[in-house]
Design a protein around this motif. Structure first.
Motif, PDB file in Angstrom:
ATOM      1  N   SER A 184      11.961   1.116  14.525  1.00  0.00           N
ATOM      2  CA  SER A 184      10.466   0.885  14.378  1.00  0.00           C
ATOM      3  C   SER A 184       9.885   2.134  14.927  1.00  0.00           C
ATOM      4  CB  SER A 184       9.911  -0.438  15.032  1.00  0.00           C
ATOM      5  OG  SER A 184      10.530  -1.635  14.474  1.00  0.00           O
ATOM      6  N   LEU A 199       7.442   5.011  13.379  1.00  0.00           N
ATOM      7  CA  LEU A 199       6.381   5.558  13.797  1.00  0.00           C
ATOM      8  C   LEU A 199       6.287   7.050  13.839  1.00  0.00           C
ATOM      9  CD1 LEU A 199       3.342   5.115  15.142  1.00  0.00           C
ATOM     10  CD2 LEU A 199       4.619   5.049  17.355  1.00  0.00           C
ATOM     11  N   HIS A 224       6.084   8.764  10.689  1.00  0.00           N
ATOM     12  CA  HIS A 224       4.461   8.734  10.107  1.00  0.00           C
ATOM     13  C   HIS A 224       3.744   9.769  10.563  1.00  0.00           C
ATOM     14  CE1 HIS A 224       0.703   7.091   8.836  1.00  0.00           C
ATOM     15  NE2 HIS A 224       0.200   7.021  10.089  1.00  0.00           N
ATOM     16  N   PHE A 231      -0.515   4.035  10.091  1.00  0.00           N
ATOM     17  CA  PHE A 231       0.782   3.475  10.277  1.00  0.00           C
ATOM     18  C   PHE A 231       0.853   2.318   9.728  1.00  0.00           C
ATOM     19  CE2 PHE A 231       4.431   2.022  12.659  1.00  0.00           C
ATOM     20  CZ  PHE A 231       5.481   2.441  11.882  1.00  0.00           C
ATOM     21  N   PRO A 241       3.557  -0.624   9.606  1.00  0.00           N
ATOM     22  CA  PRO A 241       5.186  -1.024  10.399  1.00  0.00           C
ATOM     23  C   PRO A 241       5.851  -1.468   9.279  1.00  0.00           C
ATOM     24  CG  PRO A 241       3.294  -1.465  12.071  1.00  0.00           C
ATOM     25  CD  PRO A 241       2.567  -1.277  10.833  1.00  0.00           C
ATOM     26  N   ALA A 281       9.668  -4.986  11.407  1.00  0.00           N
ATOM     27  CA  ALA A 281       9.618  -4.013  12.849  1.00  0.00           C
ATOM     28  C   ALA A 281       9.901  -4.963  13.993  1.00  0.00           C
ATOM     29  CB  ALA A 281       8.128  -3.657  12.974  1.00  0.00           C
ATOM     30  N   TRP A 309       9.432  -4.327  18.149  1.00  0.00           N
ATOM     31  CA  TRP A 309       8.974  -3.619  19.249  1.00  0.00           C
ATOM     32  C   TRP A 309       9.432  -4.131  20.751  1.00  0.00           C
ATOM     33  CZ3 TRP A 309       7.181   0.463  16.813  1.00  0.00           C
ATOM     34  CH2 TRP A 309       6.322   0.380  15.842  1.00  0.00           C
ATOM     35  N   VAL A 340      -0.442   0.998  16.412  1.00  0.00           N
ATOM     36  CA  VAL A 340       0.857   0.826  17.316  1.00  0.00           C
ATOM     37  C   VAL A 340       0.410   1.932  18.226  1.00  0.00           C
ATOM     38  CG1 VAL A 340       3.084   1.560  17.465  1.00  0.00           C
ATOM     39  CG2 VAL A 340       2.455   0.020  15.554  1.00  0.00           C
ATOM     40  N   ARG A 395       3.925  -0.443  20.834  1.00  0.00           N
ATOM     41  CA  ARG A 395       3.847  -1.753  20.048  1.00  0.00           C
ATOM     42  C   ARG A 395       2.516  -1.854  19.642  1.00  0.00           C
ATOM     43  NH1 ARG A 395       0.772  -4.896  23.349  1.00  0.00           N
ATOM     44  NH2 ARG A 395       0.675  -4.310  25.445  1.00  0.00           N
ATOM     45  N   PRO A 396       2.239  -2.778  18.597  1.00  0.00           N
ATOM     46  CA  PRO A 396       0.904  -3.100  18.067  1.00  0.00           C
ATOM     47  C   PRO A 396      -0.047  -3.526  19.246  1.00  0.00           C
ATOM     48  CG  PRO A 396       2.498  -4.046  16.706  1.00  0.00           C
ATOM     49  CD  PRO A 396       3.165  -3.722  17.858  1.00  0.00           C
TER      50      PRO A 396
END
Length: 272
Positions: free
Chosen positions: A36, A40, A43, A105, A107, A111, A113, A126, A158-159
């Motif tokens: 994950s 990111l 991206h 982005f 995910p 995903a 995290w 994120v 993480r989100p």
């Protein structure tokens, strides 16, 4: 830390994590969150954000391969330039550029995290979630003094929300901490004006400034639980930090925040 052209392995972190540099790359053990994080980083590269390492794949020892970001980190005890207003404002602008790049982005559906933290409600992006002095790379600016150039070590990404990532950064850089637990060069800093300086440089909306102190309080509570959980379940460096008083430092930071809440709020919103 500066890059070496020699293709040899040089360990520069804890023995438990076995992070090594191999030439112009960094190798570190894969985790459940690594795919994950790699998505990111891919991206960020695609949208032109140059303030993060690039993910290059996995080597024959099942280690992730990342580009080594050439520059200097602010190791402790912090140097004078690391606690300057110029550095704080530059860090705010770097974090804003990262957030703007990460906002688009999406995910992967599967995903995963980092573990050990409570999920944020209504995440916006994120975030990095670990912008400590050790995780910011500096390079000489126009004046010759080091300026924030890149973020590294996205293991805890993480989100989350912009505000939560801002608060996490300010925890270390303002800093939001009891003076007894601050780096020696941070102990005499006036935190209220530094919160305002960071928010101004980031361009943080007034509605978020009004929630910053309460979010910091929430963040400290979650940090206590997360650090304790990682110490118990992961051991290694997390267990060492806990044994060395990480929990007590977080509790003292919360008490300091409570005692100075009115002053901090005033600096954040007056004239904003």
């Amino acid at each position: 830390m500066f890059v070496s052209a020699a293709p040899v392995e040089i360990a520069f972190d804890t023995e438990e994590e076995r992070i090594v540099r191999v030439g112009t790359t960094v190798r570190r053990p894969m985790t459940a969150a690594s795919p994950s994080v790699h998505a990111l980083l891919a991206h960020l590269e695609a949208v032109g954000f140059d303030g993060a390492p690039r993910a290059l794949g996995i080597d024959g020892q099942d280690r992730e391969i990342l580009t080594f970001v050439d520059g200097e980190t602010a190791t402790r005890p912090l140097p004078v330039w690391a606690v300057s207003d110029e550095t704080l404002a530059g860090l705010a602008r770097l974090l804003r550029r990262f957030h703007d790049a990460a906002e688009s982005f999406v995910p992967p559906p599967d995903a995963v995290w980092e573990q050990g933290s409570q999920a944020d409600e209504s995440p916006e992006l994120v975030g990095h979630c670990d912008v400590t002095p050790e995780n910011v790379v500096f390079r000489p600016g126009p004046s010759g003094r080091p300026v924030p150039y890149a973020l590294i070590d996205f293991d805890l990404a993480r989100p989350t929300t912009r505000l939560f990532d801002v608060v996490t950064t300010l925890r270390h850089w303002a800093p939001i901490a009891d003076p007894i637990d601050r780096d020696p060069r941070q102990r005499g800093l006036d935190v209220g004006p530094r919160l305002r300086l960071f928010c101004d440089a980031y361009g943080l909306a007034v509605r978020d400034r009004l929630r910053l102190v309460d979010t910091a309080r929430t963040r400290l509570g979650r940090s206590y639980v997360a650090t304790r959980t990682r110490a118990l379940t992961l051991g290694g460096d997390w267990a060492r930090r806990w044994a060395e008083g990480a929990g007590e430092r977080i509790r003292r930071a919360g008490a300091w925040l409570d005692a100075h809440e009115d002053e901090l709020r005033r600096h954040l919103v007056e004239g904003a």
